[in-house]
Design a protein around this motif. Structure first.
Motif, PDB file in Angstrom:
ATOM      1  N   SER A  94      10.056 -18.799   3.769  1.00  0.00           N
ATOM      2  CA  SER A  94      10.006 -17.624   2.896  1.00  0.00           C
ATOM      3  C   SER A  94       9.070 -17.915   1.730  1.00  0.00           C
ATOM      4  O   SER A  94       8.920 -19.072   1.329  1.00  0.00           O
ATOM      5  N   PHE A  95       8.487 -16.873   1.149  1.00  0.00           N
ATOM      6  CA  PHE A  95       7.514 -17.109   0.079  1.00  0.00           C
ATOM      7  C   PHE A  95       8.164 -17.390  -1.261  1.00  0.00           C
ATOM      8  O   PHE A  95       7.554 -17.994  -2.149  1.00  0.00           O
ATOM      9  N   SER A  96       9.428 -16.972  -1.436  1.00  0.00           N
ATOM     10  CA  SER A  96      10.089 -17.106  -2.736  1.00  0.00           C
ATOM     11  C   SER A  96      11.580 -17.285  -2.525  1.00  0.00           C
ATOM     12  O   SER A  96      12.144 -16.830  -1.525  1.00  0.00           O
ATOM     13  N   LYS A  97      12.228 -17.949  -3.474  1.00  0.00           N
ATOM     14  CA  LYS A  97      13.680 -18.131  -3.374  1.00  0.00           C
ATOM     15  C   LYS A  97      14.242 -18.566  -4.717  1.00  0.00           C
ATOM     16  O   LYS A  97      13.499 -18.836  -5.674  1.00  0.00           O
ATOM     17  N   THR A  98      15.567 -18.639  -4.781  1.00  0.00           N
ATOM     18  CA  THR A  98      16.258 -19.265  -5.896  1.00  0.00           C
ATOM     19  C   THR A  98      16.869 -20.568  -5.384  1.00  0.00           C
ATOM     20  O   THR A  98      16.809 -20.874  -4.193  1.00  0.00           O
ATOM     21  N   SER A  99      17.500 -21.311  -6.278  1.00  0.00           N
ATOM     22  CA  SER A  99      18.091 -22.603  -5.891  1.00  0.00           C
ATOM     23  C   SER A  99      19.281 -22.430  -4.952  1.00  0.00           C
ATOM     24  O   SER A  99      19.765 -23.413  -4.379  1.00  0.00           O
ATOM     25  N   GLN A 100      19.774 -21.208  -4.777  1.00  0.00           N
ATOM     26  CA  GLN A 100      20.915 -20.967  -3.889  1.00  0.00           C
ATOM     27  C   GLN A 100      20.491 -20.780  -2.429  1.00  0.00           C
ATOM     28  O   GLN A 100      21.324 -20.497  -1.578  1.00  0.00           O
ATOM     29  N   TYR A 101      19.197 -20.932  -2.162  1.00  0.00           N
ATOM     30  CA  TYR A 101      18.712 -20.711  -0.795  1.00  0.00           C
ATOM     31  C   TYR A 101      18.073 -21.974  -0.228  1.00  0.00           C
ATOM     32  O   TYR A 101      17.478 -22.758  -0.948  1.00  0.00           O
ATOM     33  N   TYR A 102      18.202 -22.119   1.093  1.00  0.00           N
ATOM     34  CA  TYR A 102      17.622 -23.258   1.801  1.00  0.00           C
ATOM     35  C   TYR A 102      16.202 -22.974   2.308  1.00  0.00           C
ATOM     36  O   TYR A 102      15.550 -23.880   2.816  1.00  0.00           O
ATOM     37  N   ASP A 103      15.745 -21.744   2.213  1.00  0.00           N
ATOM     38  CA  ASP A 103      14.463 -21.365   2.803  1.00  0.00           C
ATOM     39  C   ASP A 103      13.357 -22.338   2.396  1.00  0.00           C
ATOM     40  O   ASP A 103      13.360 -22.888   1.295  1.00  0.00           O
ATOM     41  N   ASP A 152      10.669  -9.591   1.427  1.00  0.00           N
ATOM     42  CA  ASP A 152      10.599 -10.096   0.055  1.00  0.00           C
ATOM     43  C   ASP A 152      11.720 -11.097  -0.229  1.00  0.00           C
ATOM     44  O   ASP A 152      11.545 -12.009  -1.039  1.00  0.00           O
ATOM     45  N   TYR A 153      12.865 -10.911   0.415  1.00  0.00           N
ATOM     46  CA  TYR A 153      14.062 -11.679   0.060  1.00  0.00           C
ATOM     47  C   TYR A 153      14.258 -12.865   0.997  1.00  0.00           C
ATOM     48  O   TYR A 153      14.038 -12.752   2.202  1.00  0.00           O
ATOM     49  N   PRO A 154      14.674 -14.035   0.473  1.00  0.00           N
ATOM     50  CA  PRO A 154      14.947 -15.207   1.325  1.00  0.00           C
ATOM     51  C   PRO A 154      16.140 -14.946   2.238  1.00  0.00           C
ATOM     52  O   PRO A 154      16.922 -14.015   2.025  1.00  0.00           O
ATOM     53  N   GLN A 155      16.328 -15.798   3.244  1.00  0.00           N
ATOM     54  CA  GLN A 155      17.269 -15.491   4.317  1.00  0.00           C
ATOM     55  C   GLN A 155      18.375 -16.521   4.543  1.00  0.00           C
ATOM     56  O   GLN A 155      19.376 -16.215   5.178  1.00  0.00           O
ATOM     57  N   SER A 156      18.217 -17.742   4.055  1.00  0.00           N
ATOM     58  CA  SER A 156      19.185 -18.794   4.366  1.00  0.00           C
ATOM     59  C   SER A 156      19.937 -19.211   3.109  1.00  0.00           C
ATOM     60  O   SER A 156      19.523 -20.114   2.384  1.00  0.00           O
ATOM     61  N   SER A 157      21.060 -18.564   2.839  1.00  0.00           N
ATOM     62  CA  SER A 157      21.835 -18.823   1.627  1.00  0.00           C
ATOM     63  C   SER A 157      22.828 -19.962   1.835  1.00  0.00           C
ATOM     64  O   SER A 157      23.426 -20.096   2.903  1.00  0.00           O
ATOM     65  N   GLU A 158      23.022 -20.752   0.789  1.00  0.00           N
ATOM     66  CA  GLU A 158      23.983 -21.858   0.859  1.00  0.00           C
ATOM     67  C   GLU A 158      25.413 -21.336   0.960  1.00  0.00           C
ATOM     68  O   GLU A 158      26.338 -22.080   1.303  1.00  0.00           O
ATOM     69  N   TYR A 159      25.619 -20.051   0.670  1.00  0.00           N
ATOM     70  CA  TYR A 159      26.965 -19.476   0.727  1.00  0.00           C
ATOM     71  C   TYR A 159      27.334 -18.993   2.119  1.00  0.00           C
ATOM     72  O   TYR A 159      28.459 -18.563   2.360  1.00  0.00           O
ATOM     73  N   PHE A 160      26.382 -19.049   3.064  1.00  0.00           N
ATOM     74  CA  PHE A 160      26.647 -18.532   4.407  1.00  0.00           C
ATOM     75  C   PHE A 160      26.279 -19.555   5.471  1.00  0.00           C
ATOM     76  O   PHE A 160      25.459 -19.319   6.349  1.00  0.00           O
TER      77      PHE A 160
END
Length: 405
Positions: A166-175, A150-158
């Protein structure tokens, strides 16, 4: 004298045809809005407290141009945006290897689909593979990491962007967003849908029939929500329902983690309700779950106003839908007073509420067909394939995925 009476009757008849103020695409030939009609709508509210909402609607309408999903034009910006972090340097084999543990590894080689033997969620993989097999014919060879969690995997913080779908994300993710598996298979399972939500094409037809059976004028003039207590963001609506049940019927149901009434905000859990039954109400609330909510697209087909809470979590089609045009936006931190004000605004501006409801329904109905999902997958993978900087070689450990008979 008879001529005057005839003119008056004709005028009344013509105005009756357009009394809805907004017509769906199905009835556009019978009714057209003009500036004076809209102006009447905006002057209906006598409470000055509604002016901020009226102004936001007016501003939104002045700046909005409805998209038409010919050649997938409604969603092409999402593909460009999600692939932009990889445009300059491309996607290397080293990047794919580094991302392998974050999802299920697929290969498209010579027009055939291969996948690592084990899939964390077999039904979800099946829902994804249905579309991959439909578009695979003209695709170049490529490696794919598709996240079925359910959760995205590629965060801009890491660290740097990782090419993970990924099917869903926030703006903090590169997925890279793809249409969720639940369009075909692997949707959330509850007692009413023990094998998961049915295919989207079937649900579209059922919800369309339900909304036709319950026209706007016969819907209950109140808000509605059923769902488990995934987050505390839902609490204030449930509490408002307990305090003012004439405005909203919002109750918590059990989820897999339920242990006692404390997990449903100190009340006995309510029974689950079918998606078709949601169409009984004028105002339907949509909250995120762990990520974006799977019920989102379904609610719009009820010809009811969707009150969409929060704007962080998105699916690929969200960006083409606009607040105050297709839905009523609600802050994720809205207190009971704000929720009450929004519901009362809709109740006291019925023509505007209906207009938003019908525009939201028409957007989903016209632009989110199974054909559109397939076209998005094809455009996404073609664009992605052009970014690979190496020639993939088939891994012997993979199994070939073939179309089900």
């Amino acid at each position: 004298m008879l001529r005057l009476v005839y003119i008056i009757l004709l005028t009344l008849f013509a105005s009756g045809l357009c009394e809805e103020q907004f017509c769906s695409a199905d009835s556009a030939d019978f009714c057209k809005n003009n500036e004076s009609d809209n102006q009447k709508l905006y002057t209906k509210a006598t409470n000055e407290g509604y002016q901020k909402y009226l102004t936001m609607i007016q501003d939104a309408e002045q700046n909005h141009k409805e998209c038409n999903n010919i050649k997938n034009s409604c969603f092409s910006d999402v593909i460009r945006r999600d692939l932009s972090p990889f445009k300059k340097k491309g996607i290397s084999e080293e990047m794919i290897v580094a991302a392998k543990t974050r999802g299920t590894f697929y290969q498209i080689i010579g027009g055939k689909l291969y996948r690592e033997k084990d899939c964390m969620f077999p039904a979800r993989c099946a829902g994804i593979e249905h579309f991959l097999l439909k578009v695979i014919g003209n695709l170049s060879d490529m490696d794919l990491i598709i996240n079925t969690r359910d959760y995205p995997q590629s965060s801009e913080y890491f660290g740097n962007a990782m090419p993970i779908f990924s099917f869903s994300k926030t703006s903090q993710y590169y997925d890279i967003m793809y249409p969720a598996w639940a369009f075909w298979e692997g949707g959330p399972a509850i007692s009413l849908y023990p094998r998961g939500l049915d295919r989207w094409d079937r649900h579209r037809k059922l919800l369309n029939k339900s909304s036709s059976d319950i026209p706007w004028e016969k819907k209950e003039n109140k808000g509605f929500f059923r769902g488990s207590r995934t987050s505390s963001e839902r609490d204030n609506l449930v509490l408002l329902s307990r305090n003012k049940p004439h405005l909203v019927d919002a109750q918590y149901t059990k989820n897999q983690a339920w242990k006692s009434d404390e997990d449903t905000l100190h009340a006995a859990p309510a029974s689950e309700v079918s998606l078709e039954s949601h169409c009984t109400y004028k105002y339907l609330f949509n909250f995120r779950g762990v990520a974006a909510s799977f019920r989102h697209k379904h609610l719009f087909l009820c010809h009811s106003v969707v009150f969409h809470v929060g704007d962080e979590w998105t699916e690929f089609y969200y960006y083409a839908m606009k607040p105050w045009i297709h839905y009523i936006p609600v802050s994720k931190n809205a207190d009971q007073k704000e929720l009450e004000d929004l519901i009362e605004f809709a109740r006291n501006n019925d023509d505007l509420a209906k207009k938003i409801a019908y525009r939201g329904r028409d957007f989903i109905w016209n632009n989110l067909r199974m054909l559109d999902i397939t076209k998005f997958w094809k455009q996404l993978l073609k664009s992605y394939g052009k970014l690979l900087t190496y020639k993939p070689v088939l891994k012997k450990s993979l199994v070939q995925i073939e179309k089900k008979q």
